[in-house]
Design a protein around this motif. Structure first.
Motif, short mmCIF file in Angstrom:
data_model
loop_
_atom_site.label_atom_id
_atom_site.label_comp_id
_atom_site.label_asym_id
_atom_site.label_seq_id
_atom_site.Cartn_x
_atom_site.Cartn_y
_atom_site.Cartn_z
N HIS A 1 38.13 52.29 39.77
CA HIS A 1 37.42 52.42 41.04
C HIS A 1 36.58 53.69 40.99
O HIS A 1 37.06 54.75 40.59
CB HIS A 1 38.41 52.52 42.20
CG HIS A 1 39.33 51.33 42.32
ND1 HIS A 1 39.16 50.36 43.27
CD2 HIS A 1 40.42 50.97 41.59
CE1 HIS A 1 40.11 49.44 43.14
NE2 HIS A 1 40.88 49.79 42.12
N GLU B 1 34.10 48.63 41.72
CA GLU B 1 35.22 48.54 40.79
C GLU B 1 34.80 47.74 39.57
O GLU B 1 34.19 46.67 39.68
CB GLU B 1 36.42 47.87 41.47
CG GLU B 1 37.62 47.66 40.58
CD GLU B 1 38.75 46.92 41.27
OE1 GLU B 1 39.73 46.59 40.59
OE2 GLU B 1 38.65 46.67 42.49
N LYS C 1 37.64 42.30 38.50
CA LYS C 1 36.44 42.58 39.27
C LYS C 1 35.45 43.36 38.41
O LYS C 1 35.84 44.17 37.57
CB LYS C 1 36.78 43.40 40.52
CG LYS C 1 37.69 42.67 41.50
CD LYS C 1 38.00 43.55 42.71
CE LYS C 1 38.92 42.82 43.69
NZ LYS C 1 39.26 43.68 44.86
N TYR D 1 42.12 48.52 47.41
CA TYR D 1 40.67 48.53 47.25
C TYR D 1 40.03 49.10 48.51
O TYR D 1 40.67 49.26 49.54
CB TYR D 1 40.14 47.10 47.02
CG TYR D 1 40.06 46.28 48.29
CD1 TYR D 1 38.83 46.06 48.92
CD2 TYR D 1 41.19 45.74 48.86
CE1 TYR D 1 38.76 45.33 50.10
CE2 TYR D 1 41.13 45.01 50.03
CZ TYR D 1 39.91 44.79 50.64
OH TYR D 1 39.85 44.08 51.81
#
Length: 205
Positions: free
Chosen positions: A90, A85, A22, A79
């Motif tokens: 994060h 992220e 991500k 998450y």
């Protein structure tokens, strides 16, 4: 998808230590709440998810309290929709988000061991930079990525290049001033507080 199905899938993903890739946009990174600065002292916290059945290590995660507080969750499945992220880092990790992280992993079949060391601001920033540079972590390499980030950092000489969460946990315990906290949760596997996203809001069962 109902809650039970979601939870079972999440449990499988945790045990597999699956990875993803991500990358939050610049707009998401600039959004309000995307960054959280915690109070000093600066700290590095290792989370180890450990089976209650046989004591095996299932996952490793690293909370870094530097110029901002971030969570490095390598090959993890946790998450929150409000946390941008990039790679496996994060951002915007407040105390509430840490509680979500722990609640996500702790359950009837898994305990969470939390170990913390106080470090200088310079060391905390170095660990953060190394986590950000590491990128997305392939499946089953959570402990190896965390140990690789810490290996060579001043004060973390006890950390080798371990591939195993339990071995990494034991090495972290050798660090000067390391504290340890055991977190348990009696929730069943199909009802353990996994965060669900409904209409953009996170709720817990």
């Amino acid at each position: 998808m109902n809650f039970k199905t979601f939870a079972v899938l999440a449990l499988f993903a945790l045990s597999a230590c699956a990875g993803d890739n991500k990358w939050a946009t610049d707009a998401q990174m600039a959004a309000s709440g995307a960054h959280f600065v915690a109070e000093p002292p600066r700290t590095i916290t290792l989370f180890t998810v450990q089976s209650t059945r046989n004591g095996s290590g299932a996952h490793s995660g690293l909370l870094i309290n530097a110029s901002e507080q971030v969570m490095f969750d390598p090959a993890g499945t946790w998450y929150h929709p409000n946390l941008p992220e990039r790679g496996d880092v994060h951002y915007g990790v407040s105390p509430k988000m840490i509680s979500f992280y722990i609640d996500y992993h702790a359950r009837e079949t898994f305990n969470v061991i939390e170990q913390t060391v106080v470090v200088t601001p310079e060391v905390a920033e170095l660990v953060k930079q190394r986590a950000e540079a590491y990128g997305s972590v392939p499946s089953a390499q959570c402990a190896h990525s965390v140990s690789s980030i810490l290996n060579g950092v001043p004060g973390f000489e006890a950390i080798s290049g371990s591939w195993y969460p339990n071995k990494l946990m034991k090495e972290f315990a050798q660090l000067p001033g390391a504290t340890r906290k055991l977190i348990t949760d009696n929730d069943a596997d199909n009802n353990h507080g996994v965060l669900m996203v409904q209409a953009g809001n996170a709720v817990t069962q």
